[in-house]
Write a protein that holds these residues in place. Structure first.
Motif, PDB file in Angstrom:
ATOM      1  N   ALA A 180       0.897  -1.248  -0.157  1.00  0.00           N
ATOM      2  CA  ALA A 180       0.013   0.038   0.046  1.00  0.00           C
ATOM      3  C   ALA A 180       0.830   1.292  -0.027  1.00  0.00           C
ATOM      4  CB  ALA A 180      -0.929   0.017   1.233  1.00  0.00           C
ATOM      5  N   SER A 181       2.155   1.104   0.374  1.00  0.00           N
ATOM      6  CA  SER A 181       2.734   2.362   0.586  1.00  0.00           C
ATOM      7  C   SER A 181       3.419   2.965  -0.688  1.00  0.00           C
ATOM      8  CB  SER A 181       4.209   2.120   1.465  1.00  0.00           C
ATOM      9  OG  SER A 181       5.010   1.135   0.940  1.00  0.00           O
ATOM     10  N   VAL A 182       3.419   2.116  -1.711  1.00  0.00           N
ATOM     11  CA  VAL A 182       3.682   2.402  -3.192  1.00  0.00           C
ATOM     12  C   VAL A 182       2.822   2.246  -4.096  1.00  0.00           C
ATOM     13  CG1 VAL A 182       6.355   1.928  -2.649  1.00  0.00           C
ATOM     14  CG2 VAL A 182       4.978   0.228  -3.468  1.00  0.00           C
ATOM     15  N   ARG A 183       1.481   1.960  -3.729  1.00  0.00           N
ATOM     16  CA  ARG A 183       0.432   1.780  -4.676  1.00  0.00           C
ATOM     17  C   ARG A 183       0.102   3.273  -5.314  1.00  0.00           C
ATOM     18  NH1 ARG A 183      -3.904  -0.464  -1.510  1.00  0.00           N
ATOM     19  NH2 ARG A 183      -2.606  -2.516  -1.391  1.00  0.00           N
ATOM     20  N   PRO A 184      -0.001   3.164  -6.585  1.00  0.00           N
ATOM     21  CA  PRO A 184      -0.284   4.638  -7.235  1.00  0.00           C
ATOM     22  C   PRO A 184      -1.881   5.134  -6.686  1.00  0.00           C
ATOM     23  CG  PRO A 184       0.556   3.060  -8.698  1.00  0.00           C
ATOM     24  CD  PRO A 184       0.424   2.267  -7.597  1.00  0.00           C
ATOM     25  N   THR A 185      -1.832   6.434  -6.369  1.00  0.00           N
ATOM     26  CA  THR A 185      -2.988   6.987  -6.090  1.00  0.00           C
ATOM     27  C   THR A 185      -3.381   8.087  -6.810  1.00  0.00           C
ATOM     28  OG1 THR A 185      -2.252   6.698  -3.772  1.00  0.00           O
ATOM     29  CG2 THR A 185      -4.018   8.175  -4.058  1.00  0.00           C
ATOM     30  N   ILE A 186      -4.823   7.953  -7.129  1.00  0.00           N
ATOM     31  CA  ILE A 186      -5.661   8.871  -7.882  1.00  0.00           C
ATOM     32  C   ILE A 186      -6.585   9.638  -7.332  1.00  0.00           C
ATOM     33  CG2 ILE A 186      -6.852   9.236 -10.091  1.00  0.00           C
ATOM     34  CD1 ILE A 186      -6.198   6.403 -10.942  1.00  0.00           C
ATOM     35  N   LEU A 187      -6.338  11.102  -7.080  1.00  0.00           N
ATOM     36  CA  LEU A 187      -7.274  12.068  -6.562  1.00  0.00           C
ATOM     37  C   LEU A 187      -8.095  12.435  -7.419  1.00  0.00           C
ATOM     38  CD1 LEU A 187      -8.114  13.894  -4.223  1.00  0.00           C
ATOM     39  CD2 LEU A 187      -6.398  15.511  -4.932  1.00  0.00           C
ATOM     40  N   VAL A 217      -5.708  18.996   0.802  1.00  0.00           N
ATOM     41  CA  VAL A 217      -6.240  17.780   0.379  1.00  0.00           C
ATOM     42  C   VAL A 217      -5.087  16.925  -0.318  1.00  0.00           C
ATOM     43  CG1 VAL A 217      -7.566  16.140  -1.118  1.00  0.00           C
ATOM     44  CG2 VAL A 217      -8.717  17.908   0.102  1.00  0.00           C
ATOM     45  N   ILE A 218      -4.223  17.788  -1.266  1.00  0.00           N
ATOM     46  CA  ILE A 218      -3.275  17.023  -1.990  1.00  0.00           C
ATOM     47  C   ILE A 218      -2.003  16.872  -0.919  1.00  0.00           C
ATOM     48  CG2 ILE A 218      -1.396  17.519  -3.318  1.00  0.00           C
ATOM     49  CD1 ILE A 218      -3.456  19.003  -5.329  1.00  0.00           C
ATOM     50  N   GLN A 219      -1.879  17.948   0.172  1.00  0.00           N
ATOM     51  CA  GLN A 219      -0.740  18.121   0.915  1.00  0.00           C
ATOM     52  C   GLN A 219      -1.212  16.574   1.919  1.00  0.00           C
ATOM     53  OE1 GLN A 219       2.038  19.593   1.045  1.00  0.00           O
ATOM     54  NE2 GLN A 219       2.866  17.829   2.587  1.00  0.00           N
ATOM     55  N   HIS A 220      -2.434  16.322   2.465  1.00  0.00           N
ATOM     56  CA  HIS A 220      -2.599  15.311   3.359  1.00  0.00           C
ATOM     57  C   HIS A 220      -2.736  13.956   2.699  1.00  0.00           C
ATOM     58  CE1 HIS A 220      -5.189  13.209   6.439  1.00  0.00           C
ATOM     59  NE2 HIS A 220      -6.063  12.725   5.421  1.00  0.00           N
ATOM     60  N   VAL A 221      -2.947  13.802   1.345  1.00  0.00           N
ATOM     61  CA  VAL A 221      -2.801  12.734   0.765  1.00  0.00           C
ATOM     62  C   VAL A 221      -1.279  12.113   0.490  1.00  0.00           C
ATOM     63  CG1 VAL A 221      -3.386  11.273  -1.434  1.00  0.00           C
ATOM     64  CG2 VAL A 221      -5.165  12.559  -0.274  1.00  0.00           C
ATOM     65  N   HIS A 222      -0.639  13.120   0.155  1.00  0.00           N
ATOM     66  CA  HIS A 222       0.771  13.134   0.231  1.00  0.00           C
ATOM     67  C   HIS A 222       1.524  12.530   1.309  1.00  0.00           C
ATOM     68  CE1 HIS A 222       5.009  13.298  -1.514  1.00  0.00           C
ATOM     69  NE2 HIS A 222       5.271  14.291  -0.597  1.00  0.00           N
ATOM     70  N   ASN A 223       1.113  13.203   2.798  1.00  0.00           N
ATOM     71  CA  ASN A 223       1.726  12.752   3.908  1.00  0.00           C
ATOM     72  C   ASN A 223       1.137  11.420   4.168  1.00  0.00           C
ATOM     73  OD1 ASN A 223       2.794  15.429   4.246  1.00  0.00           O
ATOM     74  ND2 ASN A 223       1.184  16.189   5.176  1.00  0.00           N
ATOM     75  N   MET A 224       0.184  11.053   3.834  1.00  0.00           N
ATOM     76  CA  MET A 224      -0.240   9.635   4.220  1.00  0.00           C
ATOM     77  C   MET A 224       0.433   8.572   3.604  1.00  0.00           C
ATOM     78  SD  MET A 224      -4.510   9.715   4.754  1.00  0.00           S
ATOM     79  CE  MET A 224      -4.534   8.076   5.197  1.00  0.00           C
ATOM     80  N   TYR A 225       0.785   8.887   2.314  1.00  0.00           N
ATOM     81  CA  TYR A 225       1.496   7.855   1.332  1.00  0.00           C
ATOM     82  C   TYR A 225       2.846   8.628   0.425  1.00  0.00           C
ATOM     83  CZ  TYR A 225      -2.576   5.041   2.062  1.00  0.00           C
ATOM     84  OH  TYR A 225      -3.649   4.341   2.674  1.00  0.00           O
ATOM     85  N   PRO A 226       3.760   8.872   1.242  1.00  0.00           N
ATOM     86  CA  PRO A 226       4.756   9.965   0.673  1.00  0.00           C
ATOM     87  C   PRO A 226       5.453   9.244  -0.382  1.00  0.00           C
ATOM     88  CG  PRO A 226       5.341   9.075   2.791  1.00  0.00           C
ATOM     89  CD  PRO A 226       4.076   8.765   2.700  1.00  0.00           C
ATOM     90  N   ASP A 227       5.510   7.864  -0.541  1.00  0.00           N
ATOM     91  CA  ASP A 227       6.454   7.091  -1.474  1.00  0.00           C
ATOM     92  C   ASP A 227       5.529   6.650  -2.693  1.00  0.00           C
ATOM     93  OD1 ASP A 227       8.627   7.463  -0.078  1.00  0.00           O
ATOM     94  OD2 ASP A 227       8.032   5.602   1.363  1.00  0.00           O
ATOM     95  N   ALA A 228       4.208   6.972  -2.421  1.00  0.00           N
ATOM     96  CA  ALA A 228       3.380   6.368  -3.614  1.00  0.00           C
ATOM     97  C   ALA A 228       3.325   7.549  -4.700  1.00  0.00           C
ATOM     98  CB  ALA A 228       1.931   6.066  -3.127  1.00  0.00           C
ATOM     99  N   PRO A 229       3.127   7.037  -5.951  1.00  0.00           N
ATOM    100  CA  PRO A 229       3.143   8.219  -7.156  1.00  0.00           C
ATOM    101  C   PRO A 229       1.582   8.877  -6.835  1.00  0.00           C
ATOM    102  CG  PRO A 229       3.288   6.104  -7.991  1.00  0.00           C
ATOM    103  CD  PRO A 229       3.684   5.748  -6.696  1.00  0.00           C
ATOM    104  N   LEU A 230       1.347  10.109  -7.247  1.00  0.00           N
ATOM    105  CA  LEU A 230       0.047  10.609  -7.021  1.00  0.00           C
ATOM    106  C   LEU A 230      -0.237  11.482  -8.325  1.00  0.00           C
ATOM    107  CD1 LEU A 230      -2.510  11.582  -5.412  1.00  0.00           C
ATOM    108  CD2 LEU A 230      -0.818  13.370  -4.499  1.00  0.00           C
TER     109      LEU A 230
END
Length: 352
Positions: free
Chosen positions: A135-142, A200-213
């Motif tokens: 989950a730490s590196v799973r790509p995330t789509i906002l 929101v972007i900062q919050h999502v990035h802080n939760m998964y800093p190693d995942a591409p967003l």
């Protein structure tokens, strides 16, 4: 192409049906059959020559252009709008009723803002998928819904479903005061203000800093009691147009001297030249809310990071295609191909 095959099949089936009806005496003579076949042939010729077209691809950079042509085939193929409802206003009105709503289970999260407000995020974590088990590196789509839209809109649910198959995580940003959440402060949202989005972007990035967003927005992406403390809601609700509503409410809420100042600040033509990461924009020329003449084509040509995909038809978030377009739209196909291309081959843009 699927659209051509479907059209040919429809014509063939119609001809066989009509010939059979002639045999049983429905028309009584060959005149009726000739008229129907003539009309069908004329409509087919009109559809294939005028309606079905390849989208116009406007890109300022050769590298981005080559990347899209290689990894997003939908952008260079002919778009075949639904045969019986290709006009923009019809597509806009019918899409919510025609397309299915996939079943999606979210985990909701409420986050606080600096001014005391709250934002509702709906997460689809896609845990257990075999493609990205970590989950730490799973790509995330906002995902950013349109005006008054929420995580339950059909187009958002389709985006989540397509992302699920690719192994990605999704998080839907519900604007203040929508999705059933209380509005804690007398402030909603507007097209020019990005403070909540940045939060929101900062919050999502802080939760998964190693995942591409990456983010995907649709269209523009309240509760009365809290707003009545500062605004004349009765007067606002008498507005007869969007412009009048923005003049009485939106521009006032965000401190603009006039509505023209708000519209100038919100207009994308002033911001396109500043975009520094690859962005793909899909818009139908017959969009009733974002018509072709308002699209900043010339500005896009000057930025190598911006690609405009302009279809002749499709309406506003319509893009229906196929004979009975319940499962997937052209927008869905473009979304799936582009997010997969960026997450899996994005480095190629800079290597070209």
């Amino acid at each position: 192409m699927l659209g051509i095959i479907s059209l040919q099949g429809l014509t063939r089936d119609l001809s066989l049906y009509l010939e059979n009806q002639v045999r049983v005496g429905l028309f009584g003579s060959g005149v009726g059959l000739s008229l129907v076949l003539g009309f069908g042939a004329a409509y087919a010729c009109y559809y294939l020559s005028v309606i079905a077209k390849k989208p116009q691809l406007v890109i300022g950079g050769e590298a981005f252009c080559c990347f899209l042509k290689q990894h997003c085939p939908a952008l260079t193929e002919t778009y075949y709008p639904t045969l019986w409802c290709w006009e923009g206003r019809v597509q806009t009105l019918l899409r919510p009723f025609i397309t299915v709503k996939p079943l999606v289970h979210y985990n909701n999260e409420l986050i606080k803002t600096a001014d005391g407000g709250q934002i509702s995020l709906d997460w689809f974590n896609n845990d257990g998928n075999a493609i990205y088990p970590d989950a730490s590196v799973r790509p995330t789509i906002l995902l950013l819904p349109g005006l008054t839209g929420t995580s339950r809109e059909s187009y958002i649910l389709h985006m989540v479903t397509h992302s699920e198959g690719l192994g990605y995580r999704c998080v839907v940003f519900n604007n203040r005061g929508v999705a059933g959440e209380d509005l804690l402060t007398p402030r909603t949202y507007c097209a020019a203000n990005t403070e909540d989005l940045e939060t929101v972007i900062q919050h999502v990035h802080n939760m998964y800093p190693d995942a591409p967003l990456m983010a995907a927005g649709v269209s523009m992406g309240g509760h009365r009691a809290i707003l009545e403390k500062q605004f004349d809601i009765a007067n606002i609700m008498k507005a007869k147009s969007i412009r009048e509503f923005d003049r009485r409410f939106t521009s006032v809420m965000f401190g603009y001297p006039t509505i023209d100042h708000y519209y100038k600040d919100a207009s994308p033509c002033h911001r396109v030249k500043s975009i520094e990461i690859p962005v793909l924009c899909l818009n139908a020329v017959d969009d009733v809310f974002s018509p072709g003449h308002a699209i900043p084509v010339e500005c896009a040509k000057q930025n190598p990071n911006v690609a405009l995909v302009l279809t002749s038809y499709g309406g506003h978030i319509g893009f229906l295609e196929g004979i009975w377009p319940r499962q997937q739209t052209y927008m869905d196909r473009v979304f799936k191909q582009f997010v997969q291309a960026i997450f899996e081959h994005g480095n190629e843009i800079y290597n070209m």
